[in-house]
Enzyme design. Structure first.
Site, short mmCIF file in Angstrom:
data_model
loop_
_atom_site.label_atom_id
_atom_site.label_comp_id
_atom_site.label_asym_id
_atom_site.label_seq_id
_atom_site.Cartn_x
_atom_site.Cartn_y
_atom_site.Cartn_z
N CYS A 1 0.83 -1.20 0.00
CA CYS A 1 0.00 0.00 0.00
C CYS A 1 0.87 1.26 0.00
CB CYS A 1 -0.98 -0.04 1.17
SG CYS A 1 -2.27 1.20 1.05
N HIS B 1 -3.66 -5.13 0.61
CA HIS B 1 -3.08 -5.65 1.86
C HIS B 1 -3.13 -7.18 1.88
CE1 HIS B 1 -2.55 -1.88 4.09
NE2 HIS B 1 -3.52 -1.45 3.30
N GLU C 1 -1.79 -9.03 3.97
CA GLU C 1 -1.71 -9.52 5.35
C GLU C 1 -3.09 -9.67 6.00
OE1 GLU C 1 -0.99 -6.57 4.25
OE2 GLU C 1 -1.19 -4.96 5.72
#
Ligand code: XMP
Length: 519
Positions: free
Chosen positions: A86, A175, A177
């Site tokens: 990001c 993202h 994660e």
């Protein structure tokens, strides 16, 4: 003590994203040690050989707001593989000659990305033609640096995944994660194993071996004291030190008289009898009750208990000669500076007393073996150290104990009633297999009496409040929705079995606006 000394690792450079800790965790879950540092702190000269890869996190800034004097851009040119996420992705483009601007179409939430080119980073990532990813950005890359190539695009982000193959630099606008991103774990795994070529080095077993070795080295022939509360963190610290230094460890367990039913017996049985730890048991019930007499103000209660605890701990610690160290159960989130990441507001609302927060003026060196671990890693380490599941999965219990679950004055009679009510509640949760679905549960005794009728007689007794919440970390919480039959059963059990309670209520507030404890 530095746990990371001999370990290869992936370094996460934090730019303030709310997901930064998640990146660290995802990598650790894949079996690789990873560490977090602030972008303002890390300098290129500190990047040692054991850093096999770098991840630049997201963040709330835009690249033009970033104070370039604080962030050492030379880090981007060391030849170490880098993944920018990001905002991190935007930094990589910007500092390599690309352009970043405010997006025409901001993307928050799910977006679909399509593959445009092959890359090691996306090996087996596109399990479908389009992958759903989690976006959260207002700026985006408009022009790629010359050496960069597009790997995947979304409708609004042409450069959703990019790479500069020769420089081993990769950027993703989304993202990976967060769990909302499909197959995000695979992308992270490709980065660390196929690109950074780091080997697995992080498991409860390896942590145990490493930590025991380091504690032994640090302590040498000296003695260590440790405040044991019976909670997860202090229990794991005690057992780890027990394995490392055996009889050079002295644990002090203070019975404040405000513990849960039978807690002192459980702690003595587990630590002294079963694990053969040097345990000094201090029964300070009378002292605590005496000092708390006539006190009903919540903050005064907390301060009196915290101070007295420290006084007693110091009193007993002095009796042990040649002590050089104090062991504490500090965890990784306590260590990470960025308050925006940990977001702790609770300490401003209540003065927390924690056995972890022991006297700084004692002139002892600190041993904090858990300071690089997250709570769930501590739990796994505890199991690896052969602590029982029962200890490891215990609900949190506050340092001031039952005192803050009894608004108003604290009396022996009230403590006795409350211990029983709490015991029945917790027993019932275990019996119905609810204990592990709930983050924390307890009974409290409210300082009001109400009228009831039992066996044709009038009663005038206390009100018992039950609280059971779900939560991730105690910062926010929601009440647990029990079935009517359960709540009925426990209410009957408490009222029928305990003299002194004739009414039970269930707390249905979330946090915020309420807190988890009553005081
Ligand atoms: P609150 O009531 O602030 O509680 O929403 C959040 C979590 O912290 C625990 N708690 C404490 N833990 N010492 C502790 O070690 C304290 O003084 C303390 N006060 C609250 C509480 O049980 C919940 O898990």
């Amino acid at each position: 003590m530095s746990l990371d000394l001999n370990l290869d690792k992936i370094l996460i450079i934090d730019f303030g994203s709310q997901f930064t800790q998640l990146i660290v965790r995802r990598i650790r879950e894949l079996g690789v040690y990873s560490e977090l540092t602030s972008h303002k702190k890390i300098k290129s000269s500190q990047i040692k050989q054991n850093i096999k890869g770098i991840v630049l996190s997201g963040g709330p800034l835009n690249v033009y707001q970033l104070n370039q004097n604080l962030f050492d851009k030379k880090i981007l040119k060391l030849g170490i593989p880098i993944l920018g996420i990001c905002f991190g992705h935007q930094i990589l483009s910007k500092f390599n000659g690309g352009k970043v601007k405010q997006s025409k179409h901001r993307e928050f939430g799910l977006a679909n990305i399509n593959k445009k080119n092959n890359s090691l980073l996306i090996k087996n990532f596109f399990i479908k033609k389009r992958i759903k990813v989690w976006m959260s950005h207002a700026d985006q890359v408009y022009k790629l640096p010359k050496s960069f190539k597009v790997i995947a695009s979304s409708e609004n982000s042409k450069f959703a995944i990019v790479e500069s193959k020769n420089e081993k630099i990769f950027g993703v606008q989304f993202h990976p994660e967060v769990t909302h991103t499909e197959n995000g774990r695979k992308l992270i795994s490709n980065f660390i194993f196929d690109i950074c070529k780091i080997k697995k080095n992080w498991s409860s077993k390896s942590q145990k071996i490493q930590l025991i070795k380091e504690v032994k080295q640090q302590v040498g022939s000296n003695k260590v004291i440790c405040a044991l509360s019976g909670g997860v963190d202090s229990s794991v610290v005690a057992q780890l030190l027990n394995k490392a230094i055996g009889k050079k460890l002295y644990c002090i367990f203070v019975n404040t008289g405000l513990l849960r039913k039978n807690e002192e017996k459980q702690v003595i049985t587990t630590f002294k009898k079963r694990l053969k730890i040097n345990l000094i048991y201090v029964n300070a019930e009378k002292e605590f009750i005496k000092r708390l007499r006539n006190i009903s103000d919540p903050e005064k209660k907390r301060k009196i208990i915290g101070n007295l605890f420290i006084k007693i701990f110091e009193r007993y610690a002095k009796k042990i000669k040649n002590v050089k160290f104090l062991a504490q159960g500090t965890l990784y989130p306590d260590l990470i500076e960025s308050k925006s990441v940990t977001g702790s507001q609770t300490s401003k609302i209540k003065s927390h007393h924690n056995v972890g927060g022991l006297p700084k003026k004692m002139n002892l060196n600190l041993i904090e073996p858990l300071k690089f671990l997250f709570k769930d890693e501590v739990r796994k380490l505890g199991l690896e150290l052969k602590l029982s599941k029962e200890i490891i999965s215990r609900h949190p219990f506050p340092g001031p104990g039952l005192a803050i679950r009894m608004p108003g004055l604290i009396t022996k009679e009230k403590i006795k009633i409350l211990k029983e009510a709490d015991h029945y509640f917790i027993q019932a949760l275990r019996k119905h297999n609810l204990y592990n679905k709930i983050w924390q549960a307890y009974a409290a005794l409210l300082p009001v009496k109400t009228v009831g009728v039992m066996g044709d007689n009038r009663t005038y007794e206390y009100l018992c409040l039950l609280r059971a919440i779900t939560s991730q970390d105690g910062m926010t919480a929601d009440f647990y929705e029990f079935k009517k039959s359960f709540i009925q059963e426990i209410s009957n059990k408490i009222v029928n079995s305990i003299r002194g309670i004739n009414r039970v209520v269930y707390d249905i507030t979330s946090k915020p606006p309420s807190t988890i404890e009553l005081e």
